[in-house]
Design an enzyme around this catalytic site. Sequence first.
Site, PDB file in Angstrom:
ATOM      1  N   ASP A 164     -10.358   2.460   1.863  1.00 50.46           N
ATOM      2  CA  ASP A 164     -10.674   1.725   3.102  1.00 50.46           C
ATOM      3  C   ASP A 164     -11.501   2.584   4.068  1.00 50.46           C
ATOM      4  O   ASP A 164     -12.503   2.125   4.617  1.00 50.46           O
ATOM      5  CB  ASP A 164      -9.389   1.283   3.819  1.00 50.46           C
ATOM      6  CG  ASP A 164      -8.761   0.044   3.179  1.00 50.46           C
ATOM      7  OD1 ASP A 164      -9.496  -0.748   2.557  1.00 50.46           O
ATOM      8  OD2 ASP A 164      -7.531  -0.128   3.309  1.00 50.46           O
ATOM      9  N   LYS A 210       0.813  -1.226   0.000  1.00 49.42           N
ATOM     10  CA  LYS A 210       0.000   0.000   0.000  1.00 49.42           C
ATOM     11  C   LYS A 210       0.851   1.284   0.000  1.00 49.42           C
ATOM     12  O   LYS A 210       0.472   2.271  -0.610  1.00 49.42           O
ATOM     13  CB  LYS A 210      -0.963   0.003   1.184  1.00 49.42           C
ATOM     14  CG  LYS A 210      -2.091  -1.021   1.010  1.00 49.42           C
ATOM     15  CD  LYS A 210      -3.116  -0.930   2.124  1.00 49.42           C
ATOM     16  CE  LYS A 210      -4.207  -1.968   1.909  1.00 49.42           C
ATOM     17  NZ  LYS A 210      -5.243  -1.920   2.935  1.00 49.42           N
TER      18      LYS A 210
END
Length: 289
Positions: free
Chosen positions: A120, A83
């Site tokens: 997210d 990420k």
Amino acid sequence: MSDMTPQALLPRQIITGKARLAGVLGWPVSHSRSPLLHNYWLARYGIDGAYVPLPVAPAQFAEAVHGLQAAGFRGANVTIPHKEAAYALATELDHTAQRAGAVNTLIFEANGAIRGLSTDGDGFVASMESAGHKPQGKALLLGAGGAARSVAAALQDRGLHVAVTNRTDARAHALAEALPGLDVVPWAMWEQQLGAYSLLVNTTSLGMEGGPDPMFRPSLHHAAPHLVVADIVYVPRITPLLAEAEQKGLKTVEGLGMLLHQARLGFREWFGQDPEVDAGLEAYVRASL
Ligand SMILES: NC(=O)c1ccc[n+]([C@@H]2O[C@H](COP(=O)([O-])OP(=O)(O)OC[C@H]3O[C@@H](n4cnc5c(N)ncnc54)[C@H](OP(=O)(O)O)[C@@H]3O)[C@@H](O)[C@H]2O)c1
């Protein structure tokens, strides 16, 4: 007994030469539920496309992303441990990704740009809203890892006052430096201070099956009666923390909704359809857990 495996629940999708392609980059990636849920949507909406797992080691990450782009992929999701690398590689970043310092969704633009999104935190907010709880007031996050960053940024973006508490204090302070306005509560103190909050979110791996402490069941003795308790761990469905909250009559939000909602934006960008998170999808993904 009928076959309830996810594979048995849907017909196989036909893929033509015009299929739109996307996938998930991770190392390892076999645990990822993203192929299941994106292919569910592809089948459900009858879209000519495919979404595949892409196991890529960290040293090959940039090469793999550029290779996918060259091969005509529309983009990819990015999971552990890529990420931060995806954040560094993106040529454009959305607001939440910028603040979270991480990217979980890459969009390959026709002009060669690589757009990085962090979905997210927005997925978490959407899962709360679809459970009927608009996040508001003061939020306390347990944990200061990658997921906490994204959730904290999304909650702050919606005007919440956010505090974090973490076993490793330095990590909580690092997060507070990255997100101005964030408070830090010492790990040993949060249970006593809980009464000041309207939302408690577990973003650690505590309570997760196979995690560091699957029995994690903190005291909610000081909780205000209006406290909403959310857990982003989704295996098991009802973590011991959520069980404790339910026993106290508090409102709860399970973790699977975040996983399903964070996927919507990428799907819309790659496949041109805003997909619905409904009970059928939830049952389908749950059958794989
Ligand atoms: N529902 C969803 O869509 C979704 C999305 C992303 C992540 N998740 C889940 O969220 C969890 C965290 O993911 P992440 O990516 O943020 O991981 P991460 O960056 O590795 O962070 C892990 C966090 O858990 C804490 N922790 C670990 N073991 C602990 C222990 N024994 N006692 C106290 N704290 C402990 C860490 O504290 P220290 O800093 O002290 O180590 C840190 O705050 C995982 O269970 C993951 O599956 C769910």
